[in-house]
Enzyme design. Structure first.
Site, PDB file in Angstrom:
ATOM      1  N   ASP A 383       0.742  -1.366   0.094  1.00 27.81           N
ATOM      2  CA  ASP A 383       0.099   0.040  -0.118  1.00 27.81           C
ATOM      3  C   ASP A 383       0.832   1.326   0.013  1.00 27.81           C
ATOM      4  O   ASP A 383       0.403   2.271  -0.733  1.00 27.81           O
ATOM      5  CB  ASP A 383      -0.944   0.037   1.112  1.00 27.81           C
ATOM      6  CG  ASP A 383      -1.945  -1.090   1.271  1.00 27.81           C
ATOM      7  OD1 ASP A 383      -2.380  -1.675   0.121  1.00 27.81           O
ATOM      8  OD2 ASP A 383      -2.543  -1.360   2.298  1.00 27.81           O
TER       9      ASP A 383
HETATM   10  P1  NAP Z   1       0.812  -3.965   3.053  1.00 32.26           P
HETATM   11  O1  NAP Z   1       0.308  -3.020   2.403  1.00 32.26           O
HETATM   12  O2  NAP Z   1       0.048  -4.631   4.051  1.00 32.26           O
HETATM   13  O3  NAP Z   1       1.524  -5.224   2.042  1.00 32.26           O
HETATM   14  C1  NAP Z   1       2.168  -6.152   2.713  1.00 32.26           C
HETATM   15  C2  NAP Z   1       2.966  -7.159   1.290  1.00 32.26           C
HETATM   16  O4  NAP Z   1       3.680  -7.970   1.993  1.00 32.26           O
HETATM   17  C3  NAP Z   1       1.416  -7.824   0.855  1.00 32.26           C
HETATM   18  O5  NAP Z   1       1.262  -7.252  -0.305  1.00 32.26           O
HETATM   19  C4  NAP Z   1       2.157  -9.291   0.994  1.00 32.26           C
HETATM   20  O6  NAP Z   1       2.076  -9.848  -0.394  1.00 32.26           O
HETATM   21  C5  NAP Z   1       3.717  -9.180   1.466  1.00 32.26           C
HETATM   22  N1  NAP Z   1       4.025 -10.299   2.058  1.00 32.26           N
HETATM   23  C6  NAP Z   1       3.532 -10.851   3.233  1.00 32.26           C
HETATM   24  N2  NAP Z   1       4.327 -11.553   3.955  1.00 32.26           N
HETATM   25  C7  NAP Z   1       5.405 -11.718   3.031  1.00 32.26           C
HETATM   26  C8  NAP Z   1       6.662 -12.514   3.461  1.00 32.26           C
HETATM   27  N3  NAP Z   1       6.770 -13.398   4.414  1.00 32.26           N
HETATM   28  N4  NAP Z   1       7.674 -12.344   2.635  1.00 32.26           N
HETATM   29  C9  NAP Z   1       7.347 -11.349   1.467  1.00 32.26           C
HETATM   30  N5  NAP Z   1       6.404 -10.541   1.553  1.00 32.26           N
HETATM   31  C10 NAP Z   1       5.216 -10.675   2.031  1.00 32.26           C
HETATM   32  O7  NAP Z   1       2.081  -3.522   3.912  1.00 32.26           O
HETATM   33  P2  NAP Z   1       2.550  -2.101   3.751  1.00 32.26           P
HETATM   34  O8  NAP Z   1       3.029  -1.601   2.610  1.00 32.26           O
HETATM   35  O9  NAP Z   1       3.876  -1.832   4.914  1.00 32.26           O
HETATM   36  O10 NAP Z   1       1.390  -1.008   4.318  1.00 32.26           O
HETATM   37  C11 NAP Z   1       1.039  -1.297   5.495  1.00 32.26           C
HETATM   38  C12 NAP Z   1      -0.353  -1.047   5.446  1.00 32.26           C
HETATM   39  O11 NAP Z   1      -1.079  -1.353   6.859  1.00 32.26           O
HETATM   40  C13 NAP Z   1      -1.283   0.263   5.260  1.00 32.26           C
HETATM   41  O12 NAP Z   1      -2.405   0.050   4.398  1.00 32.26           O
HETATM   42  C14 NAP Z   1      -1.233   0.758   6.634  1.00 32.26           C
HETATM   43  O13 NAP Z   1      -2.414   1.906   6.670  1.00 32.26           O
HETATM   44  C15 NAP Z   1      -1.884  -0.480   7.416  1.00 32.26           C
HETATM   45  N6  NAP Z   1      -1.693  -0.411   8.696  1.00 32.26           N
HETATM   46  C16 NAP Z   1      -0.668   0.112   9.388  1.00 32.26           C
HETATM   47  C17 NAP Z   1      -0.569   0.115  10.532  1.00 32.26           C
HETATM   48  C18 NAP Z   1       0.670   0.952  11.284  1.00 32.26           C
HETATM   49  O14 NAP Z   1       0.468   1.644  12.277  1.00 32.26           O
HETATM   50  N7  NAP Z   1       2.082   1.173  10.694  1.00 32.26           N
HETATM   51  C19 NAP Z   1      -1.235  -0.486  11.612  1.00 32.26           C
HETATM   52  C20 NAP Z   1      -2.319  -1.377  10.890  1.00 32.26           C
HETATM   53  C21 NAP Z   1      -2.410  -1.168   9.520  1.00 32.26           C
HETATM   54  P3  NAP Z   1       2.052 -11.495  -0.734  1.00 32.26           P
HETATM   55  O15 NAP Z   1       0.972 -11.896  -0.033  1.00 32.26           O
HETATM   56  O16 NAP Z   1       1.932 -11.665  -2.167  1.00 32.26           O
HETATM   57  O17 NAP Z   1       3.448 -11.922  -0.297  1.00 32.26           O
END
Ligand code: NAP
Length: 457
Positions: A383
């Site tokens: 994201d």
């Molecule tokens: P993300 O959008 O959740 O994407 C994580 C990606 O990691 C997934 O597309 C997944 O694709 C891949 N993944 C998962 N396990 C993996 C592994 N073992 N090895 C390699 N890849 C892996 O993460 P982000 O870009 O860090 O964004 C964070 C999101 O979480 C935002 O939408 C944010 O608003 C939300 N969020 C943030 C917080 C905070 O406070 N930081 C708290 C809650 C939610 P695959 O499945 O294809 O591997």
């Protein structure tokens, strides 16, 4: 009852340590020290409470302290970094619930405290009860125990009706003080239901902001009940948590470009809808080519995300970065404020792996540099590098500031497959002409790149 000076002095000292502790937590370098100081502050405040003359129920207090401390100690030792948001939700809920329980006891005693104190007790009870049930729902969602988002018909009307009902019941309790037990029960039932109903529809990318908001609520509730009990340590701790939570909520809402009203009343659901069709296809690359691209680059910017945390890949990623630096490549880490699953998640992991702070850059600091980077290496992020947030008005995450990884000459994405990120939105970056996908778990993939770099000498 006026308390002895030594109790008041100890509470004041404890409160001072809370403030110094929070100050320490403002930088990764001093955060550990800050937590220890705040812990000592809490210890002093609790110990001083036992010195209050004429204290009753000491055995019950010790039993509660013992069981609470044991539960916190074991869960704190056991919790995985990726489960930290759930843990924060549980602690928020406990704090809010405790504040509401204090108010409930004061109401049940039927002692009239005067209008101001009763008003603060009612407000604290309302906020605490909302924070308690809201945090329980947040926990259940983050733990995967329930559907991420559930919207009632006429959701906003239900929210407003419950909020008005709770306010009206609270006002009646203040007017009648001491109120009848039935009125108190109905007030708490409505307040607890409000927390559930407000949180149910919120999911996806908005959850961190909601947890932070409940954190602020809990602080305020504790502060109000501290006033009711005449306990300065509770008042100061509550104000500190309330203010920090409010600031964090604002910062996070800003980082996601989502006004708080929008988050609460028009949430993005977990299974996001919308977003235009993406053209092109994902193009795969092997570890050997990815390693060569970075080995012969001048500048590589690494964007870690949730997947790096899941894979515990931070140590391997840093080992790989050190090898690139030894080969003369400039390596920087770009951190999005909501990368991972809790504020500061990536900073904590990189610090644990030994990445120096001067190699870690925030979104505003680094975004201008992607255009000069030969390679942007995305490790388990999705994201936070989705260009639809910049370009596609129909995307549910439109307007969220993102890391401009797509501006780099080449983009390499390490992820396991075609899974979407937390918001459930497809990512146009993965289909870009300059993007190559390195499929696999982040840790073994970083390990393979290291092997290839070694082979290249
Ligand atoms: P993300 O959008 O959740 O994407 C994580 C990606 O990691 C997934 O597309 C997944 O694709 C891949 N993944 C998962 N396990 C993996 C592994 N073992 N090895 C390699 N890849 C892996 O993460 P982000 O870009 O860090 O964004 C964070 C999101 O979480 C935002 O939408 C944010 O608003 C939300 N969020 C943030 C917080 C905070 O406070 N930081 C708290 C809650 C939610 P695959 O499945 O294809 O591997």
């Amino acid at each position: 009852m006026s308390l002895p000076l030594y109790v008041q002095g100890a509470w004041f000292g404890g409160a001072l340590l809370f403030i110094l502790g929070l100050k320490g937590m403002s930088s990764p370098a001093s955060a550990r020290r800050g937590i220890v100081w705040a812990g000592y502050g809490m210890l002093i405040a609790i110990a001083a409470s036992f010195l209050i003359p004429g204290l009753k129920n000491i055995a019950l207090m010790i039993a509660a302290l013992g069981s609470g401390s044991a539960a916190a100690w074991f869960s704190g030792k056991k919790v995985k970094m990726t489960d930290m948001p759930q843990m924060v939700a549980v602690y928020n809920g406990m704090g809010g619930g405790a504040a509401a329980a204090i108010a409930a006891i004061e109401f049940a005693r039927g002692d009239a405290h005067g209008t101001i104190t009763t008003t603060l007790a009612v407000i604290g009870a309302l906020i605490g009860a909302v924070s308690f049930t809201g945090s329980c729902i947040a926990y259940a969602k983050l733990q995967g125990l329930m559907q991420r988002a559930y919207r009632l018909p006429a959701q906003n009307v239900v929210n407003v009706v419950l909020a008005l009902a709770a306010a009206a019941l609270g006002a009646t309790m203040i007017a009648l003080a001491p109120a009848e037990p039935e009125l108190i029960y109905v007030f708490f039932a409505v307040a607890l239901a409000l927390g559930v109903v407000v949180t149910l529809p919120i999911g996806g990318a908005d959850m961190p902001v909601v947890i932070s908001l409940f954190n602020a609520f809990t602080g305020l509730a504790v502060g109000f009940e501290g006033y009711v009990l005449g306990n300065p340590a509770l008042i100061i701790a509550g104000i500190v948590v309330g203010a920090a939570g409010t600031l964090l909520t604002q910062l996070m809402a800003k980082a996601m470009n989502r006004p708080l009203s929008n988050i609460l009343f028009t949430p993005i659901s977990g299974a996001a809808q919308g977003g235009g069709a993406i053209e092109g296809s994902m193009k795969e690359v092997g570890a050997i080519d990815a390693a060569a691209l970075m080995r012969y680059a001048s500048k590589v910017i690494i964007v870690p995300g949730y997947g790096m945390a899941v894979a515990h890949a931070q140590h391997k990623v840093w080992e790989m970065s050190e090898m690139l630096e030894e080969a003369g490549v400039e390596v920087k880490f770009a951190i999005h404020p909501v990368a991972g699953r809790m504020p500061g998640h990536m900073n904590v992991l990189l610090a644990e792996a030994g990445v120096p702070y001067d190699k870690i850059f925030d979104l505003e600091e680094i975004n201008g540099e992607f255009a000069q980077a030969d390679v942007a290496l995305i490790i388990g992020a999705n994201d936070v590098v989705n260009p639809s947030a910049r370009t596609d008005k129909s995307s549910p995450i439109y307007g969220m500031p993102i890391l401009n990884a797509d501006f780099a000459q080449n983009v390499i994405v390490i992820k396991r497959g075609k899974g979407t990120g937390y918001s459930g939105v497809e990512n146009a970056l993965f289909y870009g002409d300059n993007t190559r996908m390195l499929y696999g778990d982040a840790q073994p993939m970083a390990g393979e790149i290291i092997q290839q770099l070694k082979a290249m000498g």
